[in-house]
Enzyme design. Structure first.
Site, short mmCIF file in Angstrom:
data_model
loop_
_atom_site.label_atom_id
_atom_site.label_comp_id
_atom_site.label_asym_id
_atom_site.label_seq_id
_atom_site.Cartn_x
_atom_site.Cartn_y
_atom_site.Cartn_z
N GLY A 9 32.17 39.97 44.90
CA GLY A 9 33.42 40.69 44.60
C GLY A 9 33.36 42.12 45.11
CG ASP A 33 35.34 39.91 48.02
OD1 ASP A 33 36.28 39.09 48.10
OD2 ASP A 33 35.27 40.79 47.15
N GLY A 72 35.80 37.45 40.66
CA GLY A 72 36.51 36.67 39.65
C GLY A 72 38.00 36.78 39.83
CB SER A 112 36.44 39.18 30.34
OG SER A 112 37.67 39.69 29.85
CE1 TYR A 154 39.39 36.36 33.96
CE2 TYR A 154 40.11 37.10 31.80
CZ TYR A 154 39.46 37.35 32.99
OH TYR A 154 38.86 38.57 33.23
CE LYS A 158 35.77 36.69 33.60
NZ LYS A 158 34.87 37.11 34.69
P1 NAI Z 1 39.58 42.60 41.66
O1 NAI Z 1 40.66 41.63 41.90
O2 NAI Z 1 39.78 44.03 41.97
O3 NAI Z 1 38.24 42.13 42.44
C1 NAI Z 1 37.79 40.80 42.40
C2 NAI Z 1 37.12 40.48 43.73
O4 NAI Z 1 36.67 39.13 43.66
C3 NAI Z 1 38.09 40.58 44.93
O5 NAI Z 1 37.54 41.38 45.96
C4 NAI Z 1 38.26 39.15 45.35
O6 NAI Z 1 38.47 38.96 46.75
C5 NAI Z 1 36.93 38.52 44.91
N1 NAI Z 1 37.10 37.07 44.81
C6 NAI Z 1 38.10 36.40 44.17
N2 NAI Z 1 37.99 35.08 44.40
C7 NAI Z 1 36.91 34.91 45.20
C8 NAI Z 1 36.32 33.77 45.80
N3 NAI Z 1 36.83 32.53 45.64
N4 NAI Z 1 35.21 33.95 46.56
C9 NAI Z 1 34.70 35.19 46.76
N5 NAI Z 1 35.23 36.31 46.22
C10 NAI Z 1 36.33 36.16 45.46
O7 NAI Z 1 39.18 42.41 40.14
P2 NAI Z 1 38.24 43.24 39.15
O8 NAI Z 1 39.09 43.80 38.10
O9 NAI Z 1 37.31 44.10 39.89
O10 NAI Z 1 37.43 42.04 38.49
C11 NAI Z 1 36.03 41.88 38.66
C12 NAI Z 1 35.51 41.04 37.52
O11 NAI Z 1 35.74 41.75 36.30
C13 NAI Z 1 36.21 39.69 37.36
O12 NAI Z 1 35.23 38.72 37.07
C14 NAI Z 1 37.14 39.91 36.18
O13 NAI Z 1 37.38 38.72 35.50
C15 NAI Z 1 36.34 40.88 35.36
N6 NAI Z 1 37.11 41.68 34.41
C16 NAI Z 1 38.08 42.54 34.84
C17 NAI Z 1 38.80 43.27 33.91
C18 NAI Z 1 39.87 44.23 34.31
O14 NAI Z 1 40.55 44.76 33.40
N7 NAI Z 1 40.07 44.51 35.58
C19 NAI Z 1 38.53 43.15 32.46
C20 NAI Z 1 37.48 42.23 32.14
C21 NAI Z 1 36.81 41.52 33.09
#
Ligand code: NAI
Length: 261
Positions: A9, A33, A72, A112, A154, A158
């Site tokens: 990610g 990613d 994610g 999460s 989701y 988690k």
């Molecule tokens: P984001 O959307 O900014 O980044 C997620 C990254 O994962 C993206 O670069 C995306 O391309 C990559 N990704 C998605 N599907 C993929 C796949 N099939 N193969 C390879 N890469 C893939 O999201 P964020 O907020 O940085 O989330 C990161 C983690 O944090 C996730 O697991 C999310 O569930 C968790 N999270 C986020 C929260 C929030 O408020 N933003 C709160 C709690 C948990």
């Protein structure tokens, strides 16, 4: 000492902030990613995961000091369990041998606050059994019921991830080989994942009712990155199996002062 980290990610949000922080501190990062990464692979599929493992092994010469799994999605779809659960566990399994080559190997994943929310027990069981076909079948049925039931994909992904961390952390292949394994559970973080939801007053009210954050409110992704970096540093020798809520007090606000019964 310079360490080699794998961060999934890495192109956005928490994974991106973590990669930047590690590089600032002089470490080497192999980012994984879908796009804009050292290793471009789709972690939702078996061939994509195999490709990610193979390319990371080549890029790292099969020696890794830390793995941080942040990739994610939060869609109300079965795809979410494929990315958030199997996209994490299959990668960690595939890279365990390379991690064992390090003198101080560490792993951390991003769970999460949603791990505490309502979920599908049947789906969580299928995930923990490692049965991806069954999990996708249950997830697809939930998806067909609409977005509320679909979101259980989701929360279940988690919950299962946090339970997997707890179960696996004490197994011989992790604790027995000196590898701390932990999860972080962020509250609401300002990343592209939450951007659309937080644009409107209505969206913010809904999010804040589900995840109240009395300490400092919504966080920047670097806040989560700092904890991930510490958990996977040489300094962490005894924290393992934990889901650490980094949520501005949301867990304490929602679950209260006695979670030990
Ligand atoms: P984001 O959307 O900014 O980044 C997620 C990254 O994962 C993206 O670069 C995306 O391309 C990559 N990704 C998605 N599907 C993929 C796949 N099939 N193969 C390879 N890469 C893939 O999201 P964020 O907020 O940085 O989330 C990161 C983690 O944090 C996730 O697991 C999310 O569930 C968790 N999270 C986020 C929260 C929030 O408020 N933003 C709160 C709690 C948990």
């Amino acid at each position: 000492m310079t360490r080699t980290y794998v961060v999934t990610g890495s192109a956005s949000g928490i994974g991106k902030a973590t990669s930047e922080l590690l590089r600032e501190r002089g470490h080497r990062v192999i980012g994984v990613d879908l796009r804009n990464a050292d290793v471009e692979a789709d972690l939702s599929t078996t061939p994509g995961r195999e490709r990610a493992v193979a390319d990371v092994l080549t890029a790292s010469d099969s020696k890794i000091d830390g793995i941080i799994a942040a990739a994610g999605i939060a869609a109300p779809k079965a795809l979410t369990v494929a990315v958030n659960f199997f996209g994490v566990t299959a990668l960690l399994d595939g890279l365990a041998g390379a991690l064992a080559q390090s003198d101080s190997p560490r792993m951390a994943v991003v769970s999460s606050m949603a791990s505490l929310q309502e979920n599908s027990a049947e789906l969580v069981d299928a995930l923990l059994a490692g049965d991806e076909d069954l999990a996708l079948k249950i997830g697809t049925a939930l998806e067909a019921e609409g977005s509320e039931a679909g979101f259980l994909n989701y929360t279940s992904s988690k919950r299962a991830l946090s339970r997997w961390v707890r179960r696996e952390s004490i197994a011989p292949r992790y604790a027995g080989t000196g590898i701390p394994v932990n999860a972080v559970a962020p509250g609401t973080v300002l990343t592209p994942m939450t951007r659309d939801l937080l644009v409107s007053e209505e969206g913010r009210t809904m999010v804040d009712a589900a995840v109240p954050m009395p300490l400092n409110g919504h966080s920047d992704p670097v806040v989560i990155a700092r904890l991930l970096v510490w958990l996977t540093s040489e300094e962490n020798t005894h924290v393992t199996g934990q889901t650490i809520y980094i949520d501005g007090g949301a867990d304490a606000a929602l679950r209260g002062d006695d979670i030990w019964n």
